[in-house]
Design a protein around this motif. Structure first.
Motif, PDB file in Angstrom:
ATOM      1  N   UNK A  73      25.921  -2.579 -11.029  1.00  0.00           N
ATOM      2  CA  UNK A  73      24.928  -3.641 -10.877  1.00  0.00           C
ATOM      3  C   UNK A  73      25.117  -4.411  -9.563  1.00  0.00           C
ATOM      4  N   UNK A  74      26.401  -4.740  -9.232  1.00  0.00           N
ATOM      5  CA  UNK A  74      26.677  -5.459  -7.990  1.00  0.00           C
ATOM      6  C   UNK A  74      26.414  -4.576  -6.780  1.00  0.00           C
ATOM      7  N   UNK A  75      26.682  -3.276  -6.917  1.00  0.00           N
ATOM      8  CA  UNK A  75      26.397  -2.350  -5.804  1.00  0.00           C
ATOM      9  C   UNK A  75      24.906  -2.281  -5.542  1.00  0.00           C
ATOM     10  N   UNK A  76      24.112  -2.220  -6.636  1.00  0.00           N
ATOM     11  CA  UNK A  76      22.653  -2.185  -6.458  1.00  0.00           C
ATOM     12  C   UNK A  76      22.168  -3.474  -5.794  1.00  0.00           C
ATOM     13  N   UNK A  83      22.764  -7.906   3.782  1.00  0.00           N
ATOM     14  CA  UNK A  83      23.254  -9.008   4.603  1.00  0.00           C
ATOM     15  C   UNK A  83      23.911 -10.112   3.763  1.00  0.00           C
ATOM     16  N   UNK A  84      23.770 -10.010   2.435  1.00  0.00           N
ATOM     17  CA  UNK A  84      24.396 -11.032   1.589  1.00  0.00           C
ATOM     18  C   UNK A  84      25.896 -10.768   1.508  1.00  0.00           C
ATOM     19  N   UNK A  85      26.587 -11.738   0.973  1.00  0.00           N
ATOM     20  CA  UNK A  85      28.035 -11.610   0.829  1.00  0.00           C
ATOM     21  C   UNK A  85      28.355 -10.520  -0.214  1.00  0.00           C
ATOM     22  N   UNK A  86      29.415  -9.761   0.055  1.00  0.00           N
ATOM     23  CA  UNK A  86      29.816  -8.710  -0.882  1.00  0.00           C
ATOM     24  C   UNK A  86      31.180  -9.005  -1.525  1.00  0.00           C
ATOM     25  N   UNK A  87      31.555 -10.259  -1.489  1.00  0.00           N
ATOM     26  CA  UNK A  87      32.848 -10.626  -2.093  1.00  0.00           C
ATOM     27  C   UNK A  87      32.879 -10.322  -3.583  1.00  0.00           C
ATOM     28  N   UNK A  88      31.767 -10.569  -4.269  1.00  0.00           N
ATOM     29  CA  UNK A  88      31.717 -10.277  -5.712  1.00  0.00           C
ATOM     30  C   UNK A  88      31.882  -8.787  -5.962  1.00  0.00           C
ATOM     31  N   UNK A  90      33.459  -6.582  -3.964  1.00  0.00           N
ATOM     32  CA  UNK A  90      34.846  -6.196  -3.681  1.00  0.00           C
ATOM     33  C   UNK A  90      35.779  -6.610  -4.815  1.00  0.00           C
ATOM     34  N   UNK A  91      35.568  -7.781  -5.362  1.00  0.00           N
ATOM     35  CA  UNK A  91      36.403  -8.221  -6.484  1.00  0.00           C
ATOM     36  C   UNK A  91      36.199  -7.328  -7.708  1.00  0.00           C
ATOM     37  N   UNK A  92      34.953  -6.949  -7.938  1.00  0.00           N
ATOM     38  CA  UNK A  92      34.671  -6.086  -9.073  1.00  0.00           C
ATOM     39  C   UNK A  92      35.275  -4.698  -8.888  1.00  0.00           C
ATOM     40  N   UNK A  93      35.246  -4.225  -7.622  1.00  0.00           N
ATOM     41  CA  UNK A  93      35.884  -2.927  -7.367  1.00  0.00           C
ATOM     42  C   UNK A  93      37.383  -2.961  -7.699  1.00  0.00           C
TER      43      UNK A  93
END
Length: 692
Positions: A73-76, A83-88, A90-93
């Motif tokens: 879901x976060x990847x989608x 361009x949004x932050x991908x911290x969520x 990376x944490x989920x990974x």
């Protein structure tokens, strides 16, 4: 012999039958207890192993599947807005990697799992192994599209759901039925998550392609059918309550309303695209809350199911242990009682057997022997009763007591009857014997006074007939258990013994006597019995061989004494008849009037009694002429060797002269050695009595 009798004999003895009667049920019960205990413990251990496997792989796989759903879901979302932050993300990974690491750490447990489970789990591990490659393609697009990368997440999750479904198939039917709706619930959550991924990718552009829209419709339709027709009817307890609560929540209704709006739209315009409603914010808000609710519910229900499964396995093992202990105790009690009863019956049967054998082989024969010796026997004191209680064995003992009393009473009565009959016979025989001896004395006097050959011939024939009659009277005396009255004070020469024996035979003319033993004589106590014994055998030979065939009598000394052979030329006997007669001659039978009534071989009985009295062996066998040869072996103890010139001083019981055969007028010379012909054999038998 009946089949049942044969079966009893094949078992060997009642004792063995009793042992088998106790052994077979004991072994059977022990085998049943062992099989039942093994099966119950096996079921408990197998269920516990399945529970441990589900806890180590299924629960961890579920955690990994939920983590992968969240990462997808976060990847989608990141792919839709790079361009949004991908911290969520990376944490989920990182959380996904930890969940996957725990799953891959259970390789040993997976290797020991059943084939149907291990194949699925290895497929999950294989798919997880390529996760980094697809993450790299997401971060740096190159070989595949974003949709293909998301589909890889979907394939991993599907493999895990199928593996969890295989793990839920345990031996306990109730647990399996409880696990089925949970698997379906997890599958419904996956369908919901895939639909969210589709919309998340499409929200920035505001539309869905025809193919994506069709896939979204299939996901929604399948999930709704699964929830309404499969999950809700089969859920029980808290799972049903919590599911209904989620389905009744405003957030769930918001999600379904947005899904309806998307499905209500139709592909229009260039490229057959479907315009999405402006509902991204409402969808994300509702989705975050619903996904958190069903994630927590799936985790809790999975833990609860595993706990119930562990409790069920523990309870099954405890039940197996309790039933096994109880069954073992019952088995030991049954076996102990069975063997105790068997040993008691065996001891009682052994005691009854020994008591009856003692009565049958020792005490009763002793009573019969005492009766035969003429002793008085009290029937009541001679029979010791057996006491074995009032049950079936006691009844058998009582029946045996009755039988032995009857047997002893009968034996006493028969002995009394036999003694009375013998006294009657003895009295008649003694009176007749006196008359015969008187007749022979007068005939002897007449023979000495007359010289006319014709008169002497008649007198000799009368003398022979009277001698035969005397022998028959002596037979009756012997039957009565007494000795004949004739006695001698000195040894009698062998030739005179043979002549006297021939003289007591009706057809003495057919007898041929051959002997060269001039110095041999018979001791005085045995003279009368030896003459009588030889006369019986010679008379039997003449009676059962055809006239005028000769009957040969040959006498000679051998290593064991004096042997006298009496050979006829009759028809002989069978081997069975020879064996039967020789057995009777070797062991003199007890005189039994009833037994002799059907087979009056009185002469054979007399020969056996006389031979046994002096240790003489009498044997019958086939002769070379086809008839029968009787061999009489007189032991050394009653054979006397005397000088040739010794005077013959033998005295018989009637006149005091040496026994002599009847003489014919033509052979009246006292120096002649030719006597009447020797005894003849029977034609086919040497029965001393002949047919009657």
């Amino acid at each position: 012999m009946s089949p049942r009798t044969g079966a009893r004999r094949r078992l060997g003895s009642i004792r063995i039958s009793l042992v088998l009667l106790a052994l077979v049920p004991s072994v059977t019960l022990a085998a049943m207890w062992g099989v039942t205990t093994t099966q119950m413990f096996s079921e408990g251990l197998r269920l516990r192993a399945q529970t441990e496997l589900s806890r180590s792989t299924g629960a961890m796989g579920t955690e990994a599947a939920l983590a992968l759903q969240r990462e997808r879901s976060l990847t989608a979302a990141w792919l839709a807005a790079p361009r949004d932050s991908r911290s969520a993300l990376d944490a989920q990974r990182e959380r996904t990697d930890r969940a996957v690491a725990e799953l891959t750490g259970q390789a040993d447990a997976i290797a020991e799992a059943p084939a149907r489970v291990s194949e699925r789990m290895y497929s999950v591990l294989g798919s997880v192994g390529s996760l980094e490659y697809y993450r790299d393609q997401i971060d740096n697009p190159g070989d595949i599209t974003a949709e293909q990368a998301l589909d890889h997440y979907t394939s991993i999750i599907d493999e895990q759901i199928h593996a969890f479904q295989e793990l839920s198939q345990v031996d306990d039917g109730d647990l399996t039925s409880q696990a089925g709706p949970l698997v379906s619930l997890e599958h419904a959550a996956e369908l919901m998550s895939r639909g969210d991924a589709r919309l998340t990718l499409a929200w920035p552009s505001g539309h869905l392609g025809r193919e994506a829209w069709t896939d979204f419709g299939e996901l929604v339709g399948t999930r709704r059918w699964l929830v309404e027709d499969q999950i809700l009817p089969s859920l029980r307890g808290t799972a049903k309550t919590r599911t209904e609560k989620i389905l009744a929540s405003p957030e769930w209704r918001t999600l379904e309303k947005i899904e309806d709006q998307v499905l209500a739209a139709r592909p229009t315009g260039k490229g057959d695209r479907v315009v999405l409603p402006d509902a991204q914010r409402r969808w994300d808000t509702a989705w975050d809350k619903v996904s958190a609710q069903y994630t927590a519910m799936i985790q809790q229900e999975t833990d609860g199911l595993l706990t119930r499964s562990a409790d069920e396995a523990r309870g099954l093992l405890l039940t197996a242990a309790a039933l096994s202990a109880g069954g073992l105790a019952a088995l030991l009690v049954c076996v102990g009682m069975s063997w105790r009863i068997t040993r008691s019956l065996s001891r009682r049967l052994h005691g009854l057997r020994m008591a009856t054998l003692s009565l049958a082989e020792e005490r009763l024969p002793d009573v019969v022997a005492r009766l035969e010796r003429g002793e008085k026997v009290d029937a009541e004191s001679a029979t010791t009763p057996l006491d074995y209680g009032d049950d079936e064995l006691g009844q058998v003992a009582q029946a045996f007591n009755t039988a032995q009393r009857t047997a002893v009473h009968t034996a006493v009565e028969l002995a009394d009857a036999r003694r009375g009959f013998q006294k009657i016979i003895l009295g008649i025989a003694r009176q007749s014997q006196n008359l015969v001896n008187l007749q022979l004395s007068k005939l002897d006097a007449l023979e000495r006074r007359h010289t006319d050959p014709e008169v002497l011939k008649g007198l000799y024939e009368l003398d022979s007939t009277a001698s035969q009659l005397r022998r028959y009277e002596e037979n009756l005396v012997i039957v009565s258990g007494e000795r004949p009255g004739r006695t001698w004070s000195r040894p009698v020469a062998l030739i005179d013994i043979l002549r006297s024996a021939v003289g007591e035979v009706a057809e003495y003319q057919r007898v041929e006597v051959q002997t060269e033993e001039d110095e041999i004589a018979v001791a005085p106590p045995a003279v009368a019995d030896v003459i009588h014994l030889l006369a019986e055998l010679i008379d039997n030979a003449t009676a059962y061989s055809p006239a005028p065939s000769p009957v040969g009598v040959r006498a000679a000394m051998v290593a064991k004494g004096l042997a006298v052979e009496i050979e006829d030329r009759g028809l002989g006997l069978s081997e069975e008849d020879y064996a039967s007669l020789n057995a009777q001659l070797s062991t003199p039978p007890q005189f039994d009037v009833v037994a002799l009534a059907d087979d009056l071989r009185l002469g054979m009985f007399v020969v056996s009694q006389l031979a046994h009295r002096h240790g003489i062996a009498v044997t019958l066998r086939s002769s070379p002429y086809g008839g029968t040869t009787a061999i009489v072996l007189v032991p050394h103890e009653i054979v006397v060797r005397q000088s040739p010139d010794a005077p013959d001083t033998a005295q018989d019981g009637r006149a005091g002269s040496a026994p002599a055969a009847p003489r014919s007028p033509e052979a009246a010379d006292p120096s002649s050695t030719a006597g009447p012909a020797a005894a003849a054999e029977a034609s086919g038998t040497t029965d001393p009595d002949g047919p009657g």
